[in-house]
Scaffold this motif. Structure first.
Motif, PDB file in Angstrom:
ATOM      1  N   GLU A  34      38.672  36.598  50.314  1.00  0.00           N
ATOM      2  CA  GLU A  34      40.050  36.125  50.254  1.00  0.00           C
ATOM      3  C   GLU A  34      40.263  35.068  49.172  1.00  0.00           C
ATOM      4  OE1 GLU A  34      41.596  37.265  54.698  1.00  0.00           O
ATOM      5  OE2 GLU A  34      40.846  35.239  54.399  1.00  0.00           O
ATOM      6  N   ARG A  37      40.578  37.479  46.136  1.00  0.00           N
ATOM      7  CA  ARG A  37      41.751  38.360  46.187  1.00  0.00           C
ATOM      8  C   ARG A  37      42.667  37.917  47.336  1.00  0.00           C
ATOM      9  NH1 ARG A  37      42.058  41.783  41.904  1.00  0.00           N
ATOM     10  NH2 ARG A  37      43.109  43.273  43.224  1.00  0.00           N
ATOM     11  N   ASP A  39      45.732  38.015  47.962  1.00  0.00           N
ATOM     12  CA  ASP A  39      46.855  38.873  48.356  1.00  0.00           C
ATOM     13  C   ASP A  39      46.420  40.232  48.892  1.00  0.00           C
ATOM     14  OD1 ASP A  39      48.651  36.891  47.605  1.00  0.00           O
ATOM     15  OD2 ASP A  39      48.753  37.611  45.536  1.00  0.00           O
ATOM     16  N   ASP A  40      45.132  40.425  49.105  1.00  0.00           N
ATOM     17  CA  ASP A  40      44.625  41.718  49.580  1.00  0.00           C
ATOM     18  C   ASP A  40      44.164  41.582  51.032  1.00  0.00           C
ATOM     19  OD1 ASP A  40      43.385  44.146  50.081  1.00  0.00           O
ATOM     20  OD2 ASP A  40      42.397  44.219  48.128  1.00  0.00           O
ATOM     21  N   ARG A  42      43.179  43.926  53.145  1.00  0.00           N
ATOM     22  CA  ARG A  42      42.416  45.066  53.687  1.00  0.00           C
ATOM     23  C   ARG A  42      41.114  44.681  54.402  1.00  0.00           C
ATOM     24  NH1 ARG A  42      42.779  48.849  48.462  1.00  0.00           N
ATOM     25  NH2 ARG A  42      42.320  46.808  47.539  1.00  0.00           N
ATOM     26  N   ALA A  73      39.004  47.969  48.749  1.00  0.00           N
ATOM     27  CA  ALA A  73      39.191  46.564  48.365  1.00  0.00           C
ATOM     28  C   ALA A  73      37.949  46.034  47.665  1.00  0.00           C
ATOM     29  CB  ALA A  73      39.511  45.721  49.598  1.00  0.00           C
ATOM     30  N   SER A  76      37.970  46.756  44.074  1.00  0.00           N
ATOM     31  CA  SER A  76      38.953  46.050  43.254  1.00  0.00           C
ATOM     32  C   SER A  76      38.635  44.557  43.111  1.00  0.00           C
ATOM     33  CB  SER A  76      40.350  46.220  43.837  1.00  0.00           C
ATOM     34  OG  SER A  76      40.463  45.521  45.061  1.00  0.00           O
TER      35      SER A  76
END
Length: 182
Positions: A34, A37, A39-40, A42, A73, A76
């Protein structure tokens, strides 16, 4: 109909225990993903779904979908530590799909989240191997007797798998009683 010789008896409660253990392992490194990323959602969704199953929910398409989404995720993420943290979340949701086959590869369903979490922690600590070993030890302490009992029905963790495989084998060895001296 009796189970075949290469099958292991697994109850839904066994699967819930294993999934709870895996979710607890994955949670320890969720912040690593987190931070990379923010804003992800998953990986977090995969861990939440794993906990829902562990606490009595159903094992269905939604749970499987969150595991696949966490894997995407991981692909990415910008850092290897974040990728491993997302793989830990994927493994937590995937733990509910432990197959009753007497194969060493099934041990990854039980211990994969712990191995990936330990590797994520190691990478986040600038590849410091003591961090991975400490994470493995914490996972050993986190395992309930029910998780250990399920693990002992399977052969030892398989070779290979790079550093994550090594950490899974360390975790496996830490959860099994020592072999009797000959």
């Amino acid at each position: 109909m009796p189970a075949q010789a290469d099958e292991i008896a697994l109850s839904k409660q066994d699967l819930r225990e294993v999934t709870a253990f895996a979710a607890a392992c994955a949670e320890t490194v969720l912040a690593v993903f987190e931070t990379d990323r923010p804003d992800d959602p998953r990986p977090r969704q995969a861990i939440v779904a794993a906990w829902e199953f562990a606490r009595g929910g159903e094992r269905g398409k939604a749970l499987r979908d969150t595991a696949w989404a966490a894997l995407k995720a991981a692909q990415s993420a910008d850092t290897e530590a974040a990728r491993e943290a997302a793989r830990a979340a994927m493994s937590a949701a995937g733990a509910a799909y432990l197959h009753p086959l007497a194969k060493a590869t099934q041990v990854k369903h039980i211990l994969g989240a712990g191995g990936h979490a330990a590797r994520a922690a190691e990478l986040a600590a600038a590849h410091h191997p003591d961090t991975g070993a400490e994470h493995v030890q914490q996972a050993v302490q986190r395992a309930t007797p029910a998780v250990v009992q399920v693990l002992q029905r399977f052969p030892a963790a398989p070779g290979g798998g790079g550093r994550v495989g090594e950490l899974i084998r360390m975790l496996d060895a830490g959860l099994r009683p020592p072999a009797p001296a000959e």
